[in-house]
Enzyme design. Structure first.
Site, PDB file in Angstrom:
ATOM      1  N   CYS A 222       0.789  -1.381   0.081  1.00  0.00           N
ATOM      2  CA  CYS A 222       0.097  -0.185   0.170  1.00  0.00           C
ATOM      3  C   CYS A 222       0.927   1.172   0.056  1.00  0.00           C
ATOM      4  O   CYS A 222       1.592   1.726   0.954  1.00  0.00           O
ATOM      5  CB  CYS A 222      -0.913   0.077   1.081  1.00  0.00           C
ATOM      6  SG  CYS A 222      -1.981   1.338   1.425  1.00  0.00           S
TER       7      CYS A 222
ATOM      8  N   CYS B 272      -0.348   3.957   2.354  1.00  0.00           N
ATOM      9  CA  CYS B 272      -0.034   3.983   3.594  1.00  0.00           C
ATOM     10  C   CYS B 272       1.332   4.258   4.043  1.00  0.00           C
ATOM     11  O   CYS B 272       1.492   4.748   5.103  1.00  0.00           O
ATOM     12  CB  CYS B 272      -0.697   2.451   4.057  1.00  0.00           C
ATOM     13  SG  CYS B 272      -1.962   1.705   3.358  1.00  0.00           S
ATOM     14  N   ASP B 273       2.396   3.688   3.096  1.00  0.00           N
ATOM     15  CA  ASP B 273       3.680   3.551   3.713  1.00  0.00           C
ATOM     16  C   ASP B 273       4.633   4.360   2.861  1.00  0.00           C
ATOM     17  O   ASP B 273       5.798   4.573   2.955  1.00  0.00           O
ATOM     18  CB  ASP B 273       4.049   2.192   3.405  1.00  0.00           C
ATOM     19  CG  ASP B 273       3.218   1.042   4.380  1.00  0.00           C
ATOM     20  OD1 ASP B 273       2.956   1.653   5.402  1.00  0.00           O
ATOM     21  OD2 ASP B 273       3.051   0.141   4.145  1.00  0.00           O
TER      22      ASP B 273
END
Ligand code: NAP
Length: 309
Positions: free
Chosen positions: A135, A138-139
């Site tokens: 992701c 997300c990261d």
């Protein structure tokens, strides 16, 4: 006190599930939506949705899903958090096992969606969360001014590669063929971005790192078979998705890849059970088609209940 028998139980709170919930709650069917973890599904990890009608200029995935939820709340959709473990046909109703407890419903709509596919290469599992990610939204921010790679050649890989250029100094897009699957508008944006380099005919065959995290990936040329190592701090895997229907394998007809088989009206092989969205075998997986499916499944569930009366 007699046990509640819901008219409709929806499994999964992504675009398909929330749309089904909106329709059935609005139709005054006693509906319960069961979500495992976070409402909104895969759209929650999308930075900007540009192809959902009604939002010129685009809308952030989480914002869009918040609107879906608010819309459902207007009609009183009931939500319960828990993991669905099983489904059983009792004839005039269905029994759904959630966290070890049974819930009864006359109709069930499965909208569990899909999850990122793994590469299945050595080191991938051990380095997940320490350089390997599924992701970018997300990261991505963890890789400021670093070199990263993204595996895949579809829309997700293209969008994530573009997103990663906000943080990373260099983004390699590793694709196993010499042509991308991503739509032409995304391909054009990839070509225009100076931070992105596409490595054609290349497959990630190993991830290398230690306790401190990912250090490099091994690339194998899919034509010559030649191997080389590429130093990267992050590897984002975006090679498609796999349906979340394992818990249904013994009770519903699935295709060889594990997608739930339905007819055009979203009916599954079990009476009174419908499937909608990415978990269903279908040609196009988009928010718009998940929404369409959710509406069809809800209307078919309503019709099924009326026919039973
Ligand atoms: P996808 O379209 O299935 O693409 C998967 C990509 O990964 C393909 O390029 C495929 O290569 C590659 N791949 C698959 N298995 C691999 C493996 N084991 N090793 C290396 N590469 C592998 O998946 P997606 O990009 O996640 O998209 C899923 C669906 O969501 C699609 O229908 C897509 O259009 C949709 N989507 C739409 C948007 C949007 O409209 N903005 C955004 C994201 C996703 P090959 O090409 O060689 O098969």
């Amino acid at each position: 006190m007699s046990e509640t028998i819901y008219d409709t139980l929806i499994i999964g709170g992504g675009p398909a599930g929330l749309t089904a919930g909106l329709y059935t709650s609005r139709a005054k069917l006693n509906t319960l939506l069961v979500e495992r973890m976070i409402m909104g599904g895969q759209v929650m990890t999308t930075t900007k949705v540009e192809n959902y009608p009604g939002f010129p200029g685009g809308i952030d995935g989480p914002d869009l899903m918040m609107r879906f939820q608010e819309h459902c709340q207007e009609f009183g959709l009931q939500v319960q958090y828990g993991e669905v473990e099983g489904l059983e046909d009792l004839g005039d109703m269905r029994r759904v096992r959630v966290d070890g407890k049974d819930i009864l419903a006359r109709t069930v709509i499965i909208t569990t969606g899909a999850e990122p596919r793994k590469l299945g290469v050595p080191g991938e599992q051990e380095l997940t969360g320490r350089g390997v990610s599924y992701c970018a939204t997300c990261d991505g921010a963890f890789f400021r001014n670093q070199t990263v790679a993204i595996a895949g050649g579809g829309d997700t890989a293209a969008e994530e590669a573009l997103f990663l250029t906000r943080f990373a100094s260099k983004v390699y897009l590793v694709h196993r063929r010499d042509q991308l699957r991503a739509t032409s508008i995304l391909q054009e944006r990839l070509r225009e971005n100076e931070k992105i380099e596409i490595l054609w005919n290349s497959q990630v065959t190993r991830t290398e790192g230690d306790a401190s995290g990912l250090k490099a990936i091994e690339l194998t040329d899919t034509v010559s078979g030649e191997k080389r190592s590429l130093d990267v701090a992050g590897l984002f895997v975006a090679i498609g998705v796999t349906p979340k229907a394992h818990f249904l394998a013994d009770v519903l007809r699935l295709d060889p890849e594990g997608y739930v088989l339905t007819d055009a009206e979203c009916r599954t092989s079990m009476t009174g059970v419908f499937a909608a969205g990415d978990v269903r075998k279908k040609i196009l997986k988009q928010i718009a088609t998940a929404v369409g499916d959710g509406a069809v499944a809800a209307i078919m569930a309503e019709k099924f209940l009326m026919d039973q009366e």
